[in-house]
Write a protein that holds these residues in place. Sequence first.
Motif, PDB file in Angstrom:
ATOM      1  N   THR A 102       6.177   5.226  23.994  1.00  0.00           N
ATOM      2  CA  THR A 102       5.106   5.954  24.456  1.00  0.00           C
ATOM      3  C   THR A 102       3.883   5.689  23.552  1.00  0.00           C
ATOM      4  OG1 THR A 102       5.790   7.852  23.297  1.00  0.00           O
ATOM      5  CG2 THR A 102       6.613   7.701  25.387  1.00  0.00           C
ATOM      6  N   GLU A 103       2.870   6.114  24.231  1.00  0.00           N
ATOM      7  CA  GLU A 103       1.686   6.157  23.324  1.00  0.00           C
ATOM      8  C   GLU A 103       1.335   6.919  22.275  1.00  0.00           C
ATOM      9  OE1 GLU A 103      -3.097   7.108  23.785  1.00  0.00           O
ATOM     10  OE2 GLU A 103      -1.911   6.950  25.764  1.00  0.00           O
ATOM     11  N   TYR A 104       2.391   8.095  22.379  1.00  0.00           N
ATOM     12  CA  TYR A 104       2.522   8.939  20.963  1.00  0.00           C
ATOM     13  C   TYR A 104       3.208   8.278  19.849  1.00  0.00           C
ATOM     14  CZ  TYR A 104       3.661  12.943  18.347  1.00  0.00           C
ATOM     15  OH  TYR A 104       3.665  13.838  17.478  1.00  0.00           O
ATOM     16  N   THR A 105       4.417   7.622  20.276  1.00  0.00           N
ATOM     17  CA  THR A 105       4.855   6.872  19.332  1.00  0.00           C
ATOM     18  C   THR A 105       4.145   5.634  18.700  1.00  0.00           C
ATOM     19  OG1 THR A 105       7.092   7.541  20.414  1.00  0.00           O
ATOM     20  CG2 THR A 105       7.201   5.550  18.720  1.00  0.00           C
ATOM     21  N   MET A 106       3.382   5.055  19.439  1.00  0.00           N
ATOM     22  CA  MET A 106       2.680   4.001  18.853  1.00  0.00           C
ATOM     23  C   MET A 106       1.612   4.536  18.171  1.00  0.00           C
ATOM     24  SD  MET A 106       2.235   1.442  21.826  1.00  0.00           S
ATOM     25  CE  MET A 106       0.326   1.963  22.424  1.00  0.00           C
ATOM     26  N   THR A 107       0.841   5.654  18.347  1.00  0.00           N
ATOM     27  CA  THR A 107      -0.123   6.532  17.594  1.00  0.00           C
ATOM     28  C   THR A 107       0.614   6.982  16.245  1.00  0.00           C
ATOM     29  OG1 THR A 107      -1.363   7.260  19.567  1.00  0.00           O
ATOM     30  CG2 THR A 107      -1.753   8.152  17.339  1.00  0.00           C
ATOM     31  N   PHE A 108       1.907   7.575  16.164  1.00  0.00           N
ATOM     32  CA  PHE A 108       2.662   7.735  15.120  1.00  0.00           C
ATOM     33  C   PHE A 108       3.038   6.587  14.126  1.00  0.00           C
ATOM     34  CE2 PHE A 108       7.051   8.286  13.298  1.00  0.00           C
ATOM     35  CZ  PHE A 108       6.471   9.060  12.305  1.00  0.00           C
ATOM     36  N   ARG A 109       3.419   5.690  14.545  1.00  0.00           N
ATOM     37  CA  ARG A 109       3.441   4.227  13.874  1.00  0.00           C
ATOM     38  C   ARG A 109       2.201   3.782  13.183  1.00  0.00           C
ATOM     39  NH1 ARG A 109       8.214   0.833  16.887  1.00  0.00           N
ATOM     40  NH2 ARG A 109       9.928   2.637  16.699  1.00  0.00           N
ATOM     41  N   ARG A 110       1.006   3.898  14.060  1.00  0.00           N
ATOM     42  CA  ARG A 110      -0.109   3.557  13.339  1.00  0.00           C
ATOM     43  C   ARG A 110      -0.582   4.224  12.225  1.00  0.00           C
ATOM     44  NH1 ARG A 110      -2.826   3.422  17.903  1.00  0.00           N
ATOM     45  NH2 ARG A 110      -3.890   5.567  17.701  1.00  0.00           N
ATOM     46  N   TYR A 111      -0.376   5.778  12.500  1.00  0.00           N
ATOM     47  CA  TYR A 111      -0.678   6.394  11.140  1.00  0.00           C
ATOM     48  C   TYR A 111       0.062   6.201  10.053  1.00  0.00           C
ATOM     49  CZ  TYR A 111      -3.245   9.596  14.565  1.00  0.00           C
ATOM     50  OH  TYR A 111      -4.118   9.914  15.545  1.00  0.00           O
ATOM     51  N   ILE A 112       1.472   5.971  10.194  1.00  0.00           N
ATOM     52  CA  ILE A 112       2.445   5.558   9.285  1.00  0.00           C
ATOM     53  C   ILE A 112       1.649   4.245   8.373  1.00  0.00           C
ATOM     54  CG2 ILE A 112       4.559   4.753   8.437  1.00  0.00           C
ATOM     55  CD1 ILE A 112       4.579   7.678   9.103  1.00  0.00           C
ATOM     56  N   LYS A 113       1.579   3.379   9.140  1.00  0.00           N
ATOM     57  CA  LYS A 113       0.904   1.862   8.524  1.00  0.00           C
ATOM     58  C   LYS A 113       0.038   2.363   7.670  1.00  0.00           C
ATOM     59  CE  LYS A 113       2.713  -1.095  12.087  1.00  0.00           C
ATOM     60  NZ  LYS A 113       2.520  -1.919  13.311  1.00  0.00           N
ATOM     61  N   ILE A 114      -1.107   2.935   8.490  1.00  0.00           N
ATOM     62  CA  ILE A 114      -2.441   3.233   7.708  1.00  0.00           C
ATOM     63  C   ILE A 114      -2.157   4.009   6.437  1.00  0.00           C
ATOM     64  CG2 ILE A 114      -4.523   4.209   7.752  1.00  0.00           C
ATOM     65  CD1 ILE A 114      -4.696   3.578  10.891  1.00  0.00           C
ATOM     66  N   THR A 115      -1.148   5.122   6.437  1.00  0.00           N
ATOM     67  CA  THR A 115      -1.022   5.895   5.326  1.00  0.00           C
ATOM     68  C   THR A 115      -0.221   5.187   4.237  1.00  0.00           C
ATOM     69  OG1 THR A 115      -0.870   7.906   6.802  1.00  0.00           O
ATOM     70  CG2 THR A 115       0.178   8.020   4.664  1.00  0.00           C
ATOM     71  N   LEU A 116       0.606   4.207   4.629  1.00  0.00           N
ATOM     72  CA  LEU A 116       1.564   3.300   3.640  1.00  0.00           C
ATOM     73  C   LEU A 116       0.292   2.263   3.059  1.00  0.00           C
ATOM     74  CD1 LEU A 116       4.875   2.443   5.321  1.00  0.00           C
ATOM     75  CD2 LEU A 116       4.076   4.010   3.461  1.00  0.00           C
ATOM     76  N   PHE A 117      -0.664   1.865   3.843  1.00  0.00           N
ATOM     77  CA  PHE A 117      -1.677   1.054   3.299  1.00  0.00           C
ATOM     78  C   PHE A 117      -2.406   1.702   2.087  1.00  0.00           C
ATOM     79  CE2 PHE A 117      -6.001  -0.296   3.302  1.00  0.00           C
ATOM     80  CZ  PHE A 117      -6.035  -1.621   2.682  1.00  0.00           C
ATOM     81  N   MET A 118      -2.758   2.907   2.489  1.00  0.00           N
ATOM     82  CA  MET A 118      -3.530   3.794   1.627  1.00  0.00           C
ATOM     83  C   MET A 118      -2.461   4.117   0.298  1.00  0.00           C
ATOM     84  SD  MET A 118      -6.479   4.565   2.611  1.00  0.00           S
ATOM     85  CE  MET A 118      -6.908   5.785   1.703  1.00  0.00           C
ATOM     86  N   LEU A 119      -1.440   4.323   0.522  1.00  0.00           N
ATOM     87  CA  LEU A 119      -0.522   4.681  -0.631  1.00  0.00           C
ATOM     88  C   LEU A 119      -0.436   3.366  -1.514  1.00  0.00           C
ATOM     89  CD1 LEU A 119       1.264   6.689  -1.822  1.00  0.00           C
ATOM     90  CD2 LEU A 119       3.253   5.931  -0.170  1.00  0.00           C
ATOM     91  N   SER A 120      -0.313   2.446  -0.849  1.00  0.00           N
ATOM     92  CA  SER A 120      -0.230   1.097  -1.712  1.00  0.00           C
ATOM     93  C   SER A 120      -1.756   0.788  -2.601  1.00  0.00           C
ATOM     94  CB  SER A 120       0.171  -0.284  -0.780  1.00  0.00           C
ATOM     95  OG  SER A 120      -0.796  -0.404  -0.025  1.00  0.00           O
ATOM     96  N   PHE A 121      -2.785   1.243  -1.802  1.00  0.00           N
ATOM     97  CA  PHE A 121      -3.976   1.236  -2.686  1.00  0.00           C
ATOM     98  C   PHE A 121      -3.955   2.207  -3.869  1.00  0.00           C
ATOM     99  CE2 PHE A 121      -8.080   3.147  -3.100  1.00  0.00           C
ATOM    100  CZ  PHE A 121      -9.107   1.797  -3.497  1.00  0.00           C
ATOM    101  N   PHE A 122      -3.281   3.327  -3.571  1.00  0.00           N
ATOM    102  CA  PHE A 122      -3.433   4.503  -4.676  1.00  0.00           C
ATOM    103  C   PHE A 122      -2.532   4.085  -5.861  1.00  0.00           C
ATOM    104  CE2 PHE A 122      -4.150   7.701  -1.375  1.00  0.00           C
ATOM    105  CZ  PHE A 122      -5.566   7.538  -1.183  1.00  0.00           C
ATOM    106  N   VAL A 123      -1.341   3.180  -5.510  1.00  0.00           N
ATOM    107  CA  VAL A 123      -0.322   2.659  -6.564  1.00  0.00           C
ATOM    108  C   VAL A 123      -1.000   1.540  -7.014  1.00  0.00           C
ATOM    109  CG1 VAL A 123       1.785   1.609  -6.769  1.00  0.00           C
ATOM    110  CG2 VAL A 123       1.627   3.420  -5.378  1.00  0.00           C
ATOM    111  N   LEU A 124      -1.751   0.751  -6.597  1.00  0.00           N
ATOM    112  CA  LEU A 124      -2.665  -0.123  -7.283  1.00  0.00           C
ATOM    113  C   LEU A 124      -3.680   0.308  -8.308  1.00  0.00           C
ATOM    114  CD1 LEU A 124      -3.041  -2.909  -4.483  1.00  0.00           C
ATOM    115  CD2 LEU A 124      -1.712  -2.992  -6.669  1.00  0.00           C
ATOM    116  N   GLY A 125      -4.331   1.510  -7.850  1.00  0.00           N
ATOM    117  CA  GLY A 125      -5.412   2.049  -8.492  1.00  0.00           C
ATOM    118  C   GLY A 125      -4.820   2.708  -9.929  1.00  0.00           C
ATOM    119  N   TYR A 126      -3.247   3.107  -9.722  1.00  0.00           N
ATOM    120  CA  TYR A 126      -2.666   3.817 -10.801  1.00  0.00           C
ATOM    121  C   TYR A 126      -2.335   2.730 -11.831  1.00  0.00           C
ATOM    122  CZ  TYR A 126       1.258   5.456 -13.624  1.00  0.00           C
ATOM    123  OH  TYR A 126       2.094   6.085 -14.610  1.00  0.00           O
TER     124      TYR A 126
END
Length: 127
Positions: free
Chosen positions: A2-26
């Motif tokens: 569903t579109e809702y599941t695709m949106t959820f997965r997109r949010y997960i991917k973007i959040t994990l990208f941001m999390l990896s950026f924060f870990v690199l910053g650390y």
Amino acid sequence: MTEYTMTFRRYIKITLFMLSFFVLGYGATSYQSIFLGLSFGTLFSLYNLWSMYSRIERLGQAVINQQKVRTMGSLSRLLTGGLAVLIAMRYPQFFNLLSVVIGLMTVYIIMLIDSLTKTIRTPKEKR
């Protein structure tokens, strides 16, 4: 899917990208407490996203089966955020409190930006 599941997965991917950026910053900067706080808050934000997604999935199934739904879990997400803040306040030598709060808002900021970009990209005829 569903579109809702695709949106959820997109949010997960973007959040994990941001999390990896924060870990690199650390690891790469001297602002370790700030990036650790951002990472910590983002982890709790990711948990809240998953919790909201699973509750909405249960709501959809309950509507299909014509059953009652108790709550959407807003209190549990609020308590999760409170727990993150309490941990940050207990260990100020590791976590910057403001960055934990900003990290807790990471998913919501991603949702806002995604919604704005979809609104801008959608032609006026389809709105």
